[in-house]
Scaffold this motif. Structure first.
Motif, PDB file in Angstrom:
ATOM      1  N   VAL A   1       0.836  -1.204   0.000  1.00  0.00           N
ATOM      2  CA  VAL A   1       0.000   0.000   0.000  1.00  0.00           C
ATOM      3  C   VAL A   1       0.873   1.259   0.000  1.00  0.00           C
ATOM      4  CG1 VAL A   1      -1.650   1.330   1.380  1.00  0.00           C
ATOM      5  CG2 VAL A   1      -2.004  -1.114   1.037  1.00  0.00           C
ATOM      6  N   LEU A   2       1.924   1.259   0.803  1.00  0.00           N
ATOM      7  CA  LEU A   2       2.829   2.410   0.807  1.00  0.00           C
ATOM      8  C   LEU A   2       3.473   2.612  -0.561  1.00  0.00           C
ATOM      9  CD1 LEU A   2       4.532   1.997   4.299  1.00  0.00           C
ATOM     10  CD2 LEU A   2       2.843   3.714   3.611  1.00  0.00           C
ATOM     11  N   CYS A   3       3.836   1.525  -1.215  1.00  0.00           N
ATOM     12  CA  CYS A   3       4.406   1.631  -2.562  1.00  0.00           C
ATOM     13  C   CYS A   3       3.378   2.174  -3.547  1.00  0.00           C
ATOM     14  CB  CYS A   3       4.921   0.272  -3.032  1.00  0.00           C
ATOM     15  SG  CYS A   3       6.457  -0.241  -2.248  1.00  0.00           S
ATOM     16  N   LEU A   4       2.128   1.744  -3.424  1.00  0.00           N
ATOM     17  CA  LEU A   4       1.073   2.278  -4.300  1.00  0.00           C
ATOM     18  C   LEU A   4       0.916   3.780  -4.113  1.00  0.00           C
ATOM     19  CD1 LEU A   4      -1.782  -0.386  -4.107  1.00  0.00           C
ATOM     20  CD2 LEU A   4      -0.516   0.307  -6.130  1.00  0.00           C
ATOM     21  N   PHE A   5       0.901   4.220  -2.864  1.00  0.00           N
ATOM     22  CA  PHE A   5       0.726   5.646  -2.575  1.00  0.00           C
ATOM     23  C   PHE A   5       1.902   6.493  -3.036  1.00  0.00           C
ATOM     24  CE2 PHE A   5      -2.408   4.698   1.086  1.00  0.00           C
ATOM     25  CZ  PHE A   5      -3.467   4.710   0.197  1.00  0.00           C
ATOM     26  N   THR A   6       3.061   5.881  -3.183  1.00  0.00           N
ATOM     27  CA  THR A   6       4.241   6.632  -3.617  1.00  0.00           C
ATOM     28  C   THR A   6       4.585   6.373  -5.084  1.00  0.00           C
ATOM     29  OG1 THR A   6       5.701   4.905  -2.743  1.00  0.00           O
ATOM     30  CG2 THR A   6       5.233   6.780  -1.307  1.00  0.00           C
ATOM     31  N   GLY A   7       3.681   5.707  -5.800  1.00  0.00           N
ATOM     32  CA  GLY A   7       3.848   5.521  -7.227  1.00  0.00           C
ATOM     33  C   GLY A   7       4.792   4.400  -7.645  1.00  0.00           C
ATOM     34  N   ARG A   8       5.158   3.531  -6.730  1.00  0.00           N
ATOM     35  CA  ARG A   8       6.051   2.411  -7.060  1.00  0.00           C
ATOM     36  C   ARG A   8       5.198   1.153  -7.267  1.00  0.00           C
ATOM     37  NH1 ARG A   8       9.833   2.324  -2.180  1.00  0.00           N
ATOM     38  NH2 ARG A   8       7.884   2.910  -1.195  1.00  0.00           N
ATOM     39  N   PHE A   9       4.541   1.101  -8.414  1.00  0.00           N
ATOM     40  CA  PHE A   9       3.542   0.069  -8.676  1.00  0.00           C
ATOM     41  C   PHE A   9       4.158  -1.325  -8.821  1.00  0.00           C
ATOM     42  CE2 PHE A   9       1.845   4.078 -10.430  1.00  0.00           C
ATOM     43  CZ  PHE A   9       0.834   4.255  -9.498  1.00  0.00           C
ATOM     44  N   ARG A  10       5.296  -1.430  -9.470  1.00  0.00           N
ATOM     45  CA  ARG A  10       5.932  -2.739  -9.633  1.00  0.00           C
ATOM     46  C   ARG A  10       6.328  -3.320  -8.275  1.00  0.00           C
ATOM     47  NH1 ARG A  10      10.454  -3.538 -13.985  1.00  0.00           N
ATOM     48  NH2 ARG A  10       8.604  -3.708 -15.255  1.00  0.00           N
ATOM     49  N   GLU A  11       6.901  -2.487  -7.412  1.00  0.00           N
ATOM     50  CA  GLU A  11       7.264  -2.942  -6.068  1.00  0.00           C
ATOM     51  C   GLU A  11       6.030  -3.369  -5.282  1.00  0.00           C
ATOM     52  OE1 GLU A  11      10.250  -0.991  -3.429  1.00  0.00           O
ATOM     53  OE2 GLU A  11      10.376   0.366  -5.155  1.00  0.00           O
ATOM     54  N   SER A  12       4.952  -2.625  -5.451  1.00  0.00           N
ATOM     55  CA  SER A  12       3.708  -2.947  -4.752  1.00  0.00           C
ATOM     56  C   SER A  12       3.233  -4.343  -5.133  1.00  0.00           C
ATOM     57  CB  SER A  12       2.640  -1.920  -5.093  1.00  0.00           C
ATOM     58  OG  SER A  12       1.404  -2.288  -4.541  1.00  0.00           O
ATOM     59  N   LEU A  13       3.258  -4.655  -6.414  1.00  0.00           N
ATOM     60  CA  LEU A  13       2.832  -5.977  -6.867  1.00  0.00           C
ATOM     61  C   LEU A  13       3.739  -7.070  -6.347  1.00  0.00           C
ATOM     62  CD1 LEU A  13       1.806  -5.216 -10.550  1.00  0.00           C
ATOM     63  CD2 LEU A  13       0.307  -5.731  -8.623  1.00  0.00           C
ATOM     64  N   GLN A  14       5.017  -6.778  -6.177  1.00  0.00           N
ATOM     65  CA  GLN A  14       5.943  -7.770  -5.654  1.00  0.00           C
ATOM     66  C   GLN A  14       5.698  -8.034  -4.174  1.00  0.00           C
ATOM     67  OE1 GLN A  14       9.672  -6.000  -6.750  1.00  0.00           O
ATOM     68  NE2 GLN A  14       9.740  -7.073  -8.710  1.00  0.00           N
ATOM     69  N   PHE A  15       5.373  -6.995  -3.418  1.00  0.00           N
ATOM     70  CA  PHE A  15       5.121  -7.186  -1.994  1.00  0.00           C
ATOM     71  C   PHE A  15       3.812  -7.932  -1.752  1.00  0.00           C
ATOM     72  CE2 PHE A  15       8.100  -3.568  -1.111  1.00  0.00           C
ATOM     73  CZ  PHE A  15       9.018  -4.339  -0.426  1.00  0.00           C
ATOM     74  N   ASN A  16       2.734  -7.503  -2.387  1.00  0.00           N
ATOM     75  CA  ASN A  16       1.457  -8.204  -2.272  1.00  0.00           C
ATOM     76  C   ASN A  16       0.546  -7.728  -3.409  1.00  0.00           C
ATOM     77  OD1 ASN A  16      -1.090  -9.280  -1.557  1.00  0.00           O
ATOM     78  ND2 ASN A  16      -0.409  -9.418   0.567  1.00  0.00           N
TER      79      ASN A  16
END
Length: 114
Positions: A15-30
């Motif tokens: 969720v933090l990655c989504l809010f900061t625009g790091r979409f690829r990282e977000s998908l990797q985390f969950n």
């Protein structure tokens, strides 16, 4: 508790990655984070903005739980133990109280990759 990930592991970081625009990282985390956020947004929109009951939330919650569990099981089978959040955490509670637990986890194929 067990040193192993749960179906919601990585959700906060995703969720933090989504809010900061790091979409690829977000998908990797969950990868389910975006769907849980959308469901939460729908609920808030209905209840707080439109002032009505959010229809279908029970079914949506059930579907999200089941899909989250399926995604977790697939990721667990394919990638555990691996990179965060799908890694083993030594020194966990079960390891402290059950002397055989660590050796049981070490017998897991690919255990040394964490």
């Amino acid at each position: 508790l067990a040193g192993m990930p749960c179906p919601s592991c990585g959700m906060t970081r995703a969720v933090l990655c989504l809010f900061t625009g790091r979409f690829r990282e977000s998908l990797q985390f969950n990868p389910m984070a975006v769907f849980w956020l959308a469901a939460g947004g729908y609920y808030l929109l209905c209840r707080q903005v439109l002032g009505r009951k959010a229809k279908g939330m029970g079914l949506l919650f059930l579907i999200l739980c089941l899909v989250s569990l399926m995604v977790f099981l697939v990721r667990f089978y394919l990638f555990y133990p691996g990179a965060e959040p799908l890694c083993y955490h030594p020194g966990n509670l079960l390891e402290r109280f059950l002397p055989f637990y660590r050796s049981l986890m070490e017998s897991w194929q690919g255990f040394g990759n964490y």
